[in-house]
Motif scaffolding. Sequence first.
Motif, PDB file in Angstrom:
ATOM      1  N   LYS A 229      12.738   8.152  40.482  1.00 57.97           N
ATOM      2  CA  LYS A 229      13.150   7.009  41.208  1.00 57.97           C
ATOM      3  C   LYS A 229      11.878   5.895  41.562  1.00 57.97           C
ATOM      4  N   LEU A 230      11.217   6.671  42.206  1.00 57.94           N
ATOM      5  CA  LEU A 230       9.897   5.864  42.717  1.00 57.94           C
ATOM      6  C   LEU A 230       9.112   5.358  41.465  1.00 57.94           C
ATOM      7  N   VAL A 231       8.591   5.875  40.394  1.00 60.07           N
ATOM      8  CA  VAL A 231       8.154   5.336  39.476  1.00 60.07           C
ATOM      9  C   VAL A 231       8.818   4.082  38.787  1.00 60.07           C
ATOM     10  N   SER A 232       9.903   4.410  38.443  1.00 63.49           N
ATOM     11  CA  SER A 232      10.638   3.061  37.948  1.00 63.49           C
ATOM     12  C   SER A 232      10.815   1.925  39.116  1.00 63.49           C
ATOM     13  N   GLN A 233      10.826   2.260  40.367  1.00 57.32           N
ATOM     14  CA  GLN A 233      10.658   1.133  41.234  1.00 57.32           C
ATOM     15  C   GLN A 233       9.386   0.351  41.248  1.00 57.32           C
ATOM     16  N   TYR A 234       8.101   1.161  41.359  1.00 58.11           N
ATOM     17  CA  TYR A 234       7.011   0.492  41.412  1.00 58.11           C
ATOM     18  C   TYR A 234       5.978   0.294  40.117  1.00 58.11           C
ATOM     19  N   ALA A 235       6.422   0.914  39.262  1.00 57.88           N
ATOM     20  CA  ALA A 235       5.849   0.435  37.615  1.00 57.88           C
ATOM     21  C   ALA A 235       6.515  -0.323  37.089  1.00 57.88           C
ATOM     22  N   GLY A 236       7.812  -0.908  37.503  1.00 57.66           N
ATOM     23  CA  GLY A 236       8.469  -1.955  36.958  1.00 57.66           C
ATOM     24  C   GLY A 236       9.220  -1.609  35.644  1.00 57.66           C
ATOM     25  N   ASN A 237       9.664  -0.194  35.762  1.00 56.38           N
ATOM     26  CA  ASN A 237      10.547   0.249  34.668  1.00 56.38           C
ATOM     27  C   ASN A 237       9.501   0.349  33.314  1.00 56.38           C
ATOM     28  N   ASP A 238       8.212   0.395  33.467  1.00 53.23           N
ATOM     29  CA  ASP A 238       7.219   0.309  32.195  1.00 53.23           C
ATOM     30  C   ASP A 238       6.188   1.287  32.900  1.00 53.23           C
ATOM     31  N   PRO A 239       6.517   2.668  33.162  1.00 49.82           N
ATOM     32  CA  PRO A 239       5.281   3.395  33.683  1.00 49.82           C
ATOM     33  C   PRO A 239       4.082   3.588  32.587  1.00 49.82           C
ATOM     34  N   GLY A 240       4.517   3.576  31.390  1.00 48.64           N
ATOM     35  CA  GLY A 240       3.368   3.938  30.386  1.00 48.64           C
ATOM     36  C   GLY A 240       2.320   2.653  30.728  1.00 48.64           C
ATOM     37  N   GLY A 241       2.889   1.404  30.577  1.00 39.90           N
ATOM     38  CA  GLY A 241       2.033   0.224  30.695  1.00 39.90           C
ATOM     39  C   GLY A 241       1.169  -0.110  31.833  1.00 39.90           C
ATOM     40  N   SER A 242       1.924   0.421  32.883  1.00 37.99           N
ATOM     41  CA  SER A 242       1.127   0.429  34.222  1.00 37.99           C
ATOM     42  C   SER A 242       0.135   1.483  34.770  1.00 37.99           C
ATOM     43  N   ALA A 243       0.578   2.670  34.070  1.00 43.73           N
ATOM     44  CA  ALA A 243      -0.250   3.738  34.189  1.00 43.73           C
ATOM     45  C   ALA A 243      -1.599   3.573  33.523  1.00 43.73           C
ATOM     46  N   LYS A 244      -1.464   2.838  32.299  1.00 42.93           N
ATOM     47  CA  LYS A 244      -2.625   2.781  31.363  1.00 42.93           C
ATOM     48  C   LYS A 244      -3.820   2.058  32.198  1.00 42.93           C
ATOM     49  N   GLN A 245      -3.493   0.965  32.980  1.00 41.21           N
ATOM     50  CA  GLN A 245      -4.400   0.442  33.712  1.00 41.21           C
ATOM     51  C   GLN A 245      -5.242   1.336  34.371  1.00 41.21           C
ATOM     52  N   LEU A 246      -4.778   2.410  35.307  1.00 44.53           N
ATOM     53  CA  LEU A 246      -5.610   3.178  36.205  1.00 44.53           C
ATOM     54  C   LEU A 246      -5.238   4.634  36.169  1.00 44.53           C
TER      55      LEU A 246
ATOM     56  N   LYS B  21      -7.821  -7.009  47.370  1.00 45.20           N
ATOM     57  CA  LYS B  21      -7.547  -7.371  46.093  1.00 45.20           C
ATOM     58  C   LYS B  21      -6.779  -6.435  45.169  1.00 45.20           C
ATOM     59  N   ILE B  22      -5.958  -5.811  45.901  1.00 44.18           N
ATOM     60  CA  ILE B  22      -4.873  -4.591  45.060  1.00 44.18           C
ATOM     61  C   ILE B  22      -3.670  -5.200  44.714  1.00 44.18           C
ATOM     62  N   SER B  23      -3.495  -5.771  43.547  1.00 42.01           N
ATOM     63  CA  SER B  23      -2.215  -6.294  42.977  1.00 42.01           C
ATOM     64  C   SER B  23      -1.074  -5.347  42.773  1.00 42.01           C
ATOM     65  N   GLN B  24      -1.182  -4.406  42.500  1.00 37.96           N
ATOM     66  CA  GLN B  24      -0.432  -3.025  42.354  1.00 37.96           C
ATOM     67  C   GLN B  24       0.749  -2.842  43.279  1.00 37.96           C
ATOM     68  N   PRO B  25       1.968  -3.155  43.200  1.00 33.45           N
ATOM     69  CA  PRO B  25       2.834  -2.812  44.252  1.00 33.45           C
ATOM     70  C   PRO B  25       2.907  -1.535  44.807  1.00 33.45           C
ATOM     71  N   LEU B  26       2.781  -1.255  46.116  1.00 31.64           N
ATOM     72  CA  LEU B  26       2.598  -0.161  46.779  1.00 31.64           C
ATOM     73  C   LEU B  26       3.853   0.422  47.693  1.00 31.64           C
ATOM     74  N   PRO B  27       4.377   1.678  47.941  1.00 32.59           N
ATOM     75  CA  PRO B  27       5.364   1.911  48.687  1.00 32.59           C
ATOM     76  C   PRO B  27       5.136   2.222  49.899  1.00 32.59           C
ATOM     77  N   VAL B  28       4.391   1.166  50.551  1.00 31.87           N
ATOM     78  CA  VAL B  28       4.126   1.024  51.970  1.00 31.87           C
ATOM     79  C   VAL B  28       4.282  -0.457  52.731  1.00 31.87           C
ATOM     80  N   SER B  29       4.867  -0.530  53.796  1.00 29.35           N
ATOM     81  CA  SER B  29       5.070  -1.693  54.183  1.00 29.35           C
ATOM     82  C   SER B  29       4.837  -1.569  55.870  1.00 29.35           C
ATOM     83  N   GLY B  30       4.784  -2.670  56.636  1.00 27.19           N
ATOM     84  CA  GLY B  30       4.815  -2.544  58.072  1.00 27.19           C
ATOM     85  C   GLY B  30       3.353  -3.306  58.806  1.00 27.19           C
ATOM     86  N   ASP B  31       3.284  -3.029  59.952  1.00 30.52           N
ATOM     87  CA  ASP B  31       2.029  -3.388  60.688  1.00 30.52           C
ATOM     88  C   ASP B  31       1.372  -2.191  61.153  1.00 30.52           C
ATOM     89  N   ILE B  32      -0.005  -2.200  60.472  1.00 33.59           N
ATOM     90  CA  ILE B  32      -1.005  -1.276  60.808  1.00 33.59           C
ATOM     91  C   ILE B  32      -1.706  -1.107  62.044  1.00 33.59           C
TER      92      ILE B  32
END
Length: 301
Positions: A148-165, A25-36
């Motif tokens: 660049k990573l913060v922009s990509q995974y925080a939806g260009n709103d790092p303050g709004g996303s970061a306040k969640q966690l 139940k993790i809805s935040q986008p993560l910089p991880v992909s593939g098969d584990i």
Amino acid sequence: KPGNISTRVTARGQVTVKRLTEWLKISQPLPVSGDIPYQLQLNLDGADSQLMVSSNLKGVAVDLPAPFGMPASQGRDSVFRMTLQGAERRYWFDYGELANFTFAAPPDKFNDGRGELFLGDGDAVLPAAKGLRIRGVLSELDIDPWKKLVSQYAGNDPGGSAKQLLSGADFKIGKLTGLGTQFDQVNLQLDRKPVAWGLQFDSQQAKGSVTLPDSKVAPIGFNLQYVKLPAVDPTVQADENAPDPLGSIDPKDIPALDIAIAQLFQGPELLGAWSLKIRPTTKGLAFSDLDLGLKGMQLKG
């Protein structure tokens, strides 16, 4: 234990990152992909029930700057554990020798949890307060790819996303580079404020605080005790063909800045105190409220 039945289940298999994050139940986008690929051990023993998953991560791509990222073909020995009972679920994750993570959260309420991510050589410690704290000891860090990573995974709103966690960060870095500048022996502390992040910065080249507001129109505030620029070597002639360290920066990408420097040095010489405001315009940048000390002279505008 007498009268109690415990069960242990072991299994091997493979699961996609997408399916695993949905299950957690993790809805935040993560910089991880593939098969584990994984080895699973499930212990069912009442309050001591626990799940442990080990993997070499071959087949998993991690989209992080060096040394934390890796292509799917590389692999890195890692272990994930979590409890299955109690008012809080406890989580642990060891990512090779590069990072470890500990977290506790109510079931189905991951964003209401508390935890720590430690980067480098050290152990994560579970904090008492809500939120995710990041600490680390790193030999070097390049800011630009992380921006660049913060922009990509925080939806260009790092303050709004970061306040969640995210609740704060504390780093010791041997060499910090970014925007064409290098800082040595750096201590960074990042703390959450009501409408901004507060950054305390200490290095050989600069020391002070930075206010990073959530609002995109409010200026970033620099309040620095000192900045030490390198001395000019009169014996070295300027190379007109040398690359401009700021050449990759578009002036239109520079945000509004309020800058105050108590002591600006060039080599061992004190130039004076500097303060100015920078605002982006449709044509580039506008400078105002200039108050610049130049070895006894004062330039204002």
